[in-house]
Design a protein around this motif. Structure first.
Motif, short mmCIF file in Angstrom:
data_model
loop_
_atom_site.label_atom_id
_atom_site.label_comp_id
_atom_site.label_asym_id
_atom_site.label_seq_id
_atom_site.Cartn_x
_atom_site.Cartn_y
_atom_site.Cartn_z
N MET A 5 0.37 -47.66 112.01
CA MET A 5 1.34 -48.16 110.90
C MET A 5 2.67 -47.94 111.42
SD MET A 5 0.07 -47.32 107.47
CE MET A 5 -0.50 -45.53 107.52
N GLY A 6 3.00 -46.71 112.18
CA GLY A 6 4.37 -46.34 112.74
C GLY A 6 4.76 -47.52 113.84
N GLY A 28 17.30 -49.94 117.61
CA GLY A 28 15.84 -50.60 117.29
C GLY A 28 14.77 -50.18 118.23
N LEU A 29 15.07 -49.95 119.68
CA LEU A 29 14.13 -49.50 120.50
C LEU A 29 13.68 -47.91 120.13
CD1 LEU A 29 12.43 -50.09 123.00
CD2 LEU A 29 14.51 -49.45 124.23
N VAL A 30 14.91 -47.39 119.91
CA VAL A 30 14.85 -46.06 119.72
C VAL A 30 13.73 -45.57 118.42
CG1 VAL A 30 16.02 -43.78 118.93
CG2 VAL A 30 16.87 -45.16 120.67
N VAL A 31 13.88 -46.70 117.35
CA VAL A 31 13.41 -46.38 116.20
C VAL A 31 11.89 -46.81 116.37
CG1 VAL A 31 12.75 -47.32 113.77
CG2 VAL A 31 14.92 -46.53 114.57
N ALA A 32 11.54 -47.82 117.45
CA ALA A 32 10.20 -48.34 117.74
C ALA A 32 9.54 -47.23 118.64
CB ALA A 32 10.62 -49.65 118.46
N ILE A 33 10.11 -46.32 119.30
CA ILE A 33 9.33 -45.40 119.99
C ILE A 33 9.20 -44.33 119.04
CG2 ILE A 33 9.66 -44.06 121.93
CD1 ILE A 33 11.14 -46.26 123.34
N ALA A 34 10.37 -43.93 118.33
CA ALA A 34 10.18 -42.61 117.53
C ALA A 34 9.12 -42.60 116.50
CB ALA A 34 11.48 -42.39 117.36
N LEU A 35 9.39 -43.75 115.76
CA LEU A 35 8.36 -43.95 114.54
C LEU A 35 6.81 -43.81 114.62
CD1 LEU A 35 9.01 -44.35 111.46
CD2 LEU A 35 8.79 -46.84 112.04
N PRO A 36 6.21 -44.26 115.78
CA PRO A 36 4.92 -43.76 115.87
C PRO A 36 4.63 -42.27 116.51
CG PRO A 36 5.32 -45.82 117.18
CD PRO A 36 6.66 -45.38 116.86
N ARG A 85 18.20 -39.40 122.76
CA ARG A 85 19.14 -38.74 123.79
C ARG A 85 18.35 -39.36 125.19
NH1 ARG A 85 19.80 -32.34 124.62
NH2 ARG A 85 21.03 -32.88 126.77
N ALA A 86 16.96 -39.35 124.96
CA ALA A 86 16.48 -39.99 126.34
C ALA A 86 16.60 -41.33 126.57
CB ALA A 86 14.95 -39.60 126.20
N ILE A 87 16.68 -42.29 125.66
CA ILE A 87 16.73 -43.81 125.75
C ILE A 87 18.15 -44.17 125.85
CG2 ILE A 87 16.31 -46.03 124.41
CD1 ILE A 87 13.93 -44.89 125.43
N MET A 88 19.20 -43.43 125.22
CA MET A 88 20.45 -43.86 125.00
C MET A 88 21.33 -42.94 125.78
SD MET A 88 20.32 -45.43 121.18
CE MET A 88 22.07 -45.41 120.98
N PRO A 89 21.40 -42.71 126.91
CA PRO A 89 22.44 -41.70 127.78
C PRO A 89 23.67 -42.30 127.70
CG PRO A 89 20.93 -42.56 129.25
CD PRO A 89 20.34 -43.26 127.94
N SER A 90 23.70 -43.38 127.60
CA SER A 90 25.12 -44.19 127.80
C SER A 90 26.05 -43.88 126.51
CB SER A 90 25.15 -45.67 127.94
OG SER A 90 24.42 -46.34 126.95
N VAL A 91 25.55 -43.54 125.57
CA VAL A 91 26.13 -43.42 124.13
C VAL A 91 26.93 -42.02 124.38
CG1 VAL A 91 25.83 -42.72 121.94
CG2 VAL A 91 24.66 -44.64 122.73
#
Length: 102
Positions: A5-6, A28-36, A85-91
């Protein structure tokens, strides 16, 4: 079941982020990885807390809603920020945030 479901909801959020300009695809990618991951964590804790309570001689109902919700929500937020933090270091570079912990 929780991971599936995640993963489904994460893919849905990522797809929505790709077609709508209001959400960055990176978010969206961060949420897609973190939710599961958070769903898996919640399932794991939901199974372990009552077993640990019985092992310690407590009523397993003590580990139900309030404790479970608090622990899963708090640790889930940490998991989300770790993935971000792992996915978006440029932020970090854009926001001017320096690496304080590592």
């Amino acid at each position: 079941a929780g991971v599936l479901m995640g993963a489904f909801l994460g893919c849905l959020v990522f797809s929505f982020a790709l077609v709508w300009d209001g959400i960055s695809p990176m978010v969206g990618l961060v949420v897609a990885i973190a939710l599961p991951l958070v769903s898996l964590w919640a399932n794991l804790l939901g199974g372990l807390f009552p077993l640990m309570a019985v092992w310690l001689g407590y009523n397993p109902a003590v580990t139900s809603a309030p404790l479970m919700t608090t622990v899963v929500d708090s640790s889930g937020l940490i998991i989300y920020f770790m993935v971000a933090r792992a996915i978006m270091p440029s932020v970090k570079a854009v926001a001017g945030v320096e690496d304080l912990g590592s």
